[in-house]
Design a protein around this motif. Structure first.
Motif, mmCIF file in Angstrom:
data_model
loop_
_atom_site.group_PDB
_atom_site.id
_atom_site.type_symbol
_atom_site.label_atom_id
_atom_site.label_comp_id
_atom_site.label_asym_id
_atom_site.label_seq_id
_atom_site.Cartn_x
_atom_site.Cartn_y
_atom_site.Cartn_z
ATOM 1 N N LEU A 24 0.870 -1.188 0.103
ATOM 2 C CA LEU A 24 0.058 0.104 0.071
ATOM 3 C C LEU A 24 0.699 1.474 0.117
ATOM 4 O O LEU A 24 0.365 2.227 -0.563
ATOM 5 C CB LEU A 24 -0.967 0.054 1.223
ATOM 6 C CG LEU A 24 -2.173 -0.875 1.167
ATOM 7 C CD1 LEU A 24 -2.764 -1.101 2.645
ATOM 8 C CD2 LEU A 24 -3.122 -0.543 0.014
ATOM 9 N N VAL A 25 1.871 1.246 0.697
ATOM 10 C CA VAL A 25 2.779 2.507 0.875
ATOM 11 C C VAL A 25 3.497 2.460 -0.344
ATOM 12 O O VAL A 25 3.790 3.648 -0.960
ATOM 13 C CB VAL A 25 3.789 2.543 2.031
ATOM 14 C CG1 VAL A 25 4.856 3.364 2.232
ATOM 15 C CG2 VAL A 25 2.933 2.490 3.459
ATOM 16 N N SER A 26 3.855 1.391 -0.855
ATOM 17 C CA SER A 26 4.593 1.410 -2.237
ATOM 18 C C SER A 26 3.606 2.235 -3.463
ATOM 19 O O SER A 26 4.194 2.811 -4.299
ATOM 20 C CB SER A 26 5.291 0.209 -2.790
ATOM 21 O OG SER A 26 6.139 -0.603 -1.646
ATOM 22 N N LEU A 32 1.921 9.007 -6.077
ATOM 23 C CA LEU A 32 2.446 10.254 -5.912
ATOM 24 C C LEU A 32 3.339 10.818 -6.681
ATOM 25 O O LEU A 32 3.321 12.102 -7.110
ATOM 26 C CB LEU A 32 2.969 10.506 -4.469
ATOM 27 C CG LEU A 32 3.549 11.682 -3.892
ATOM 28 C CD1 LEU A 32 2.295 13.084 -4.020
ATOM 29 C CD2 LEU A 32 4.237 11.696 -2.521
ATOM 30 N N VAL A 33 4.194 9.961 -6.934
ATOM 31 C CA VAL A 33 5.517 10.324 -8.125
ATOM 32 C C VAL A 33 4.839 10.657 -9.325
ATOM 33 O O VAL A 33 5.354 11.754 -10.455
ATOM 34 C CB VAL A 33 6.394 9.111 -8.253
ATOM 35 C CG1 VAL A 33 7.430 9.276 -9.507
ATOM 36 C CG2 VAL A 33 7.369 9.075 -6.999
ATOM 37 N N GLY A 34 4.013 9.831 -9.858
ATOM 38 C CA GLY A 34 3.181 9.809 -11.000
ATOM 39 C C GLY A 34 2.442 11.336 -11.163
ATOM 40 O O GLY A 34 2.415 12.161 -12.197
ATOM 41 N N GLY A 78 1.066 2.552 -9.335
ATOM 42 C CA GLY A 78 0.416 3.262 -8.124
ATOM 43 C C GLY A 78 -0.887 2.514 -7.750
ATOM 44 O O GLY A 78 -1.053 2.117 -6.766
ATOM 45 N N ALA A 79 -1.811 2.617 -8.618
ATOM 46 C CA ALA A 79 -2.809 2.086 -8.551
ATOM 47 C C ALA A 79 -2.986 0.548 -8.374
ATOM 48 O O ALA A 79 -3.864 0.051 -7.569
ATOM 49 C CB ALA A 79 -3.749 2.095 -9.893
ATOM 50 N N TYR A 93 2.514 -10.780 -4.670
ATOM 51 C CA TYR A 93 2.532 -10.657 -6.345
ATOM 52 C C TYR A 93 2.880 -9.391 -6.689
ATOM 53 O O TYR A 93 3.822 -9.169 -7.754
ATOM 54 C CB TYR A 93 1.212 -11.069 -6.717
ATOM 55 C CG TYR A 93 0.812 -12.670 -6.614
ATOM 56 C CD1 TYR A 93 1.704 -13.709 -6.679
ATOM 57 C CD2 TYR A 93 -0.398 -12.751 -6.375
ATOM 58 C CE1 TYR A 93 1.333 -14.945 -6.455
ATOM 59 C CE2 TYR A 93 -1.006 -14.036 -6.061
ATOM 60 C CZ TYR A 93 0.229 -15.073 -6.044
ATOM 61 O OH TYR A 93 -0.539 -16.572 -5.857
ATOM 62 N N PHE A 94 2.416 -8.090 -5.897
ATOM 63 C CA PHE A 94 2.505 -6.783 -6.557
ATOM 64 C C PHE A 94 4.216 -6.776 -6.354
ATOM 65 O O PHE A 94 4.917 -6.071 -7.084
ATOM 66 C CB PHE A 94 1.774 -5.802 -5.789
ATOM 67 C CG PHE A 94 2.390 -4.318 -5.970
ATOM 68 C CD1 PHE A 94 2.015 -3.731 -7.390
ATOM 69 C CD2 PHE A 94 3.155 -3.649 -4.926
ATOM 70 C CE1 PHE A 94 2.551 -2.412 -7.647
ATOM 71 C CE2 PHE A 94 3.455 -2.388 -5.264
ATOM 72 C CZ PHE A 94 3.162 -1.993 -6.505
#
Length: 156
Positions: A24-26, A32-34, A78-79, A93-94
């Protein structure tokens, strides 16, 4: 079996595992970077941003070459982290899959001529090394935090 025990989060609060919190934080950071990539000032040479390609002159934080496509990729990544961070199995998996993707992008960035059309994302040297660090970190976190998952958590 009650509804709350069959479906964590329904009728009771779901305790987030460390791997879920990490995903979730990642995901939040990638999103945010996007977003930051579309903000003039945080992204220098903003007027030189192109949709894609090595000729984009926009630099996130004055260091990392970005384009509209590059920013969209960060938003989508991010999504994915925010959505997959809901369960331990999907979080794993993510992190593992995302780490592999970032290492592949790092290798791609090393192999191409950064001044050629093959650099469509675009990627510069700072991006390359950030991708390597992210790839390794995500794989390590996915493995280390995922190894303590119960059988039910691993199945999702």
């Amino acid at each position: 079996m009650s509804a709350s025990s069959a479906h964590p989060g329904v009728g009771a609060s779901h305790h987030r595992t460390p791997i879920e919190l990490t995903a979730l934080v990642s995901g939040g950071i990638f999103a945010l970077v996007g977003i930051l990539g579309f903000i003039p000032g945080i992204t220098t040479n903003y007027s030189q941003m192109t949709f894609a390609g090595h000729d984009s002159g926009a630099l996130l934080l004055g260091v990392f070459q970005v384009s509209i496509l590059h920013n969209i990729v960060h938003l989508l990544f991010g999504a994915a982290g925010l959505l997959m961070g809901r369960t331990a199995a999907q979080s794993r998996y993510f992190l593992l899959g995302g780490g592999v993707v970032y290492l592949a992008i790092w290798l791609y960035g090393l192999l191409i001529d950064q001044g050629s059309g093959a650099n469509f994302i675009p990627i510069n040297t700072a991006d390359n090394w950030l991708h390597a660090v992210l790839g390794v970190a995500m794989i390590v976190l996915g493995y280390v935090l995922g190894r303590d998952m119960t059988g039910a958590e691993q199945k999702g």
